[in-house]
Design a protein around this motif. Structure first.
Motif, short mmCIF file in Angstrom:
data_model
loop_
_atom_site.label_atom_id
_atom_site.label_comp_id
_atom_site.label_asym_id
_atom_site.label_seq_id
_atom_site.Cartn_x
_atom_site.Cartn_y
_atom_site.Cartn_z
N UNK A 1 0.82 -1.20 0.00
CA UNK A 1 0.00 0.00 0.00
C UNK A 1 0.86 1.26 0.00
N UNK A 2 1.96 1.19 0.74
CA UNK A 2 2.89 2.31 0.79
C UNK A 2 3.48 2.57 -0.59
N UNK A 3 3.96 1.51 -1.25
CA UNK A 3 4.58 1.67 -2.57
C UNK A 3 3.56 2.15 -3.60
N UNK A 4 2.35 1.68 -3.47
CA UNK A 4 1.31 2.09 -4.41
C UNK A 4 1.14 3.61 -4.43
N UNK A 5 1.13 4.19 -3.25
CA UNK A 5 0.98 5.64 -3.15
C UNK A 5 2.26 6.36 -3.59
N UNK A 6 3.37 5.88 -3.09
CA UNK A 6 4.63 6.57 -3.30
C UNK A 6 5.05 6.60 -4.77
N UNK A 7 4.82 5.51 -5.47
CA UNK A 7 5.34 5.40 -6.83
C UNK A 7 4.50 6.16 -7.86
N UNK B 1 11.04 17.50 -2.96
CA UNK B 1 10.53 16.15 -3.14
C UNK B 1 10.25 15.49 -1.79
N UNK B 2 11.10 15.75 -0.79
CA UNK B 2 10.85 15.20 0.54
C UNK B 2 9.52 15.71 1.08
N UNK B 3 9.28 17.00 0.92
CA UNK B 3 8.02 17.58 1.40
C UNK B 3 6.82 16.99 0.67
N UNK B 4 6.98 16.76 -0.64
CA UNK B 4 5.89 16.18 -1.43
C UNK B 4 5.62 14.74 -1.00
N UNK B 5 6.67 13.99 -0.70
CA UNK B 5 6.50 12.62 -0.22
C UNK B 5 5.73 12.61 1.10
N UNK B 6 6.14 13.47 2.02
CA UNK B 6 5.47 13.52 3.32
C UNK B 6 4.00 13.92 3.18
#
Length: 655
Positions: free
Chosen positions: A535-541, A579-584
């Motif tokens: 689920x984490x990878x689905x969102x992140x990628x 990009x770090x802020x966008x990931x968070x």
């Protein structure tokens, strides 16, 4: 990239009437009805298959006409796990069943990177198996002996497997890209009599000379009596005393089959072995015959006229599964080389050229095609393609949508999950049911799959431990080198006695579909919120700047740890503050505030096993203080330097 995914569980595809009316599953239902067993659709049939398990498995043998040399005295001695004994007294031979179908068209089509092509008819395949069988017999191979293969995905490997099985000997294989120590960790355990070894291979546009590796492997297997070299680099073997493949099969042979008990060892597959010696998992002739007839013939609806492709090496169970397509009369399409050379369209071009009707690959490959913006259904003639299979990792909803939009909206997505342990998928496709975004269609016939909570209570519409609560014939007979069965019991039955715990998180949905969330020992557990890494990878990628990633939660049940995210930036991107802020922000909005990482670090590459699995659990152990040499065996890694780089990024050490 395609547009946003539809709502979770939204129907993307319904089986057309002609598929429902003409598929083997419908024919099987009619066959049962003529024998007094009538069912109202797939759910009703599945319930019967997991409650009346003896008549179900007996019916499969009858429906597919399995050629028993001697009939079984009984179907199952007792419903116990481990230790169930199936079809006692029956005698058969896997190779005989594979070579039995009389169908038009080729048995094998083999393609190698660089467009080398070989096609074998069924008669030619039988002739080559007979000749190789005779050659192995002259080397003294017989029932119970082991034949090990250091081999590429080529016709010679298929011939070697079938010749070995025809003699009642036991097959085991590793691909030539494996390191010498990884191969020896596997083959030393099983003490082979004969080694079939390729002296080189091609991958990614480059030729690799493996003569030295083959010589080392042969020298360090003390039980080895002869080595047979499959040429790639040199026409004649450079290894003293070795035979060439041509010499092994130089004499015409008689195609004979040793009738063996139902549970006679057929082949040995291996776990990844990241934290110790790989488990040497032994499967039997009868269990594999019945399981692959069921899963490939009924669930995937393959048969004569189909051209069945799955991208694999000889070190992954999907290679054995692909060979199983021959059981139902399909053509098995082999590919040896890189799936990304010269570009990610290579396999799709091959599928178009060969008229592939069922295209199988890993979920990461399909997602990579999606990220690359491929549209093979638009750019190539895939008019014969009716199904795309996916396994190896959970396929997120976006992957389902990409297949529908970029390959063809009429194409059936057959997501499959199971593994090396049973050499099958126990949740997978069904031609009678709709496909829903992000969901595997159903639990397979004969597979009583449930989700258990921590107390061992079955739950529906909740995430739980994937368990099997009834035995199946293709469960491992035993692990080689585990005479007491202790390692076998610890692997599957320690958590819930008498119940197979597979080690995945699964959600069984009320309508019968299933969602896999990743390995239960690498789960995220944040403040009581439990989530699989998929689920984490689905969102992140979905983020443009993220090329790949691995996430590790150092906490455990009842204790809070640190959530680490390691990111491989996409081409042209850097892991900067933006990009770090966008990931968070994205993880907070899409998952929960608790799933915002404590640490986000850039890495050049995600460390993976030789079979392509992300190294989540060993990394978690190392970050929790376990010495790296105890947490992971470097010989099982495809890219050991990537692990060192990740640990350096985390401020840990690989020593």
């Amino acid at each position: 990239m395609s547009g946003p995914a539809p709502p979770d569980g939204a129907v993307l595809w319904r089986p057309p009437r002609e598929l429902v009316d003409g598929c083997r599953m419908t024919d099987y239902l009619a066959w049962l009805a003529r024998r007094g067993r009538e069912f109202e659709g797939y759910p009703d049939l599945w319930r019967w298959s997991v409650t009346e398990i003896e008549p179900f498995w007996e019916s499969l043998a009858g429906y597919f006409g399995v050629g028993f040399h001697a009939p079984p005295a009984r179907i199952l001695d007792a419903r116990r796990m481990p230790g169930a004994r199936w079809f006692e007294g029956a005698r058969l031979n896997y190779a005989e069943e594979v070579l039995r179908p009389e169908t038009e068209g080729p048995a094998l089509i083999s393609r190698r990177e660089g467009d080398e092509r070989v096609e074998l008819s069924r008669d030619e395949l039988r002739r080559r198996v007979a000749a190789a069988r005779g050659g192995l017999a002259r080397l003294g191979v017989g029932p119970g002996d082991r034949v090990a293969a250091f081999a590429s995905n080529t016709p010679e490997a298929v011939v070697g497997l079938l010749a070995t099985a025809s003699l009642g000997a036991t097959w085991s294989s590793c691909p030539p890209e494996f390191g010498v120590e990884a191969v020896l960790d596997r083959f030393r355990q099983i003490e082979p009599k004969v080694l079939l070894g390729v002296d080189g291979y091609r991958y990614g546009g480059r030729d690799y000379d493996r003569r030295d590796a083959l010589a080392r492997i042969a020298a360090e297997l003390p039980t080895l009596e002869r080595t047979v070299v499959l040429p790639w680099v040199a026409e004649e073997p450079s290894l003293p005393g070795a035979l060439s493949w041509a010499e092994l099969g130089s004499r015409p042979g008689e195609l004979l089959f040793e009738p063996v008990p139902f549970d006679h060892p057929l082949w040995i597959l291996y776990s990844s072995g990241t934290t110790g010696l790989p488990k040497a998992i032994v499967h039997g002739h009868g269990g594999i015959v019945l399981e692959h007839l069921k899963q490939i013939g009924l669930h995937t609806d393959l048969g004569p006229g189909d051209r069945f492709f799955w991208f694999s090496t000889t070190g992954w169970m999907m290679w054995n599964y692909l060979v199983g397509g021959l059981l139902v009369g399909a053509t098995a399409v082999l590919y040896d080389g890189s799936p990304g050379h010269p570009d990610l369209s290579a396999l799709w071009r091959m599928a178009a050229q060969e008229g592939v009707t069922y295209f199988g690959a890993s979920a990461p490959f399909l997602m990579a095609c999606r990220r690359a913006g491929l549209a093979p259904g638009r750019d190539l003639d895939l008019g014969g393609l009716r199904g795309v299979g996916s396994t190896g990792a959970p396929l997120p909803a976006e992957g389902f949508v990409w297949v529908s939009e970029a390959v063809g909206e009429e194409v059936w997505v057959g997501s499959l999950s199971g593994g090396t342990d049973l050499c099958t998928g126990f949740v997978g496709p069904c031609p009678l049911l709709p496909v829903r975004a992000g969901e595997i269609q159903c639990a397979s016939l004969g597979a009583r799959v449930e989700a258990y909570d921590a107390t061992g209570r079955p739950v529906v519409d909740e995430v739980g431990e994937l368990v099997l609560t009834e035995p199946m014939p293709s469960m491992p007979l035993f692990f080689w080198g585990d005479p007491s069965g202790e390692r076998y019991r610890e692997s599957y039955f320690d958590t819930f006695p008498g119940v197979w715990r597979h080690g995945d998180w699964i959600e069984m949905r009320r309508h019968g579909g299933a969602v896999i969330y990743g390995r239960s020992d690498s789960t995220l557990n944040r403040g009581g919120v439990r989530m699989g890494t998929s689920e984490f990878y689905r969102v992140l990628h979905e983020l443009d700047g993220v090329g790949d990633s691995v996430v590790v939660d150092t906490g455990g049940l009842g204790e809070e740890g640190k959530l680490w995210l390691f990111v491989v930036p996409a081409a042209g991107a850097t892991l900067d503050d933006r990009l770090v802020a966008e990931i968070r922000r994205t993880l907070r909005a899409s998952l929960s505030p608790r799933h915002v990482p404590d640490e986000i670090r850039a890495i050049p590459e995600v460390p993976v096993t030789l079979s392509g699995k992300k190294l989540e659990v060993p990394v978690k152990k190392i970050l929790n203080g376990v010495p790296a040499q105890e947490a992971v065996n470097p010989g099982t890694l495809k890219n050991p330097d990537a692990l060192a780089a990740l640990l350096a990024a985390a401020g840990a050490t690989a020593g």
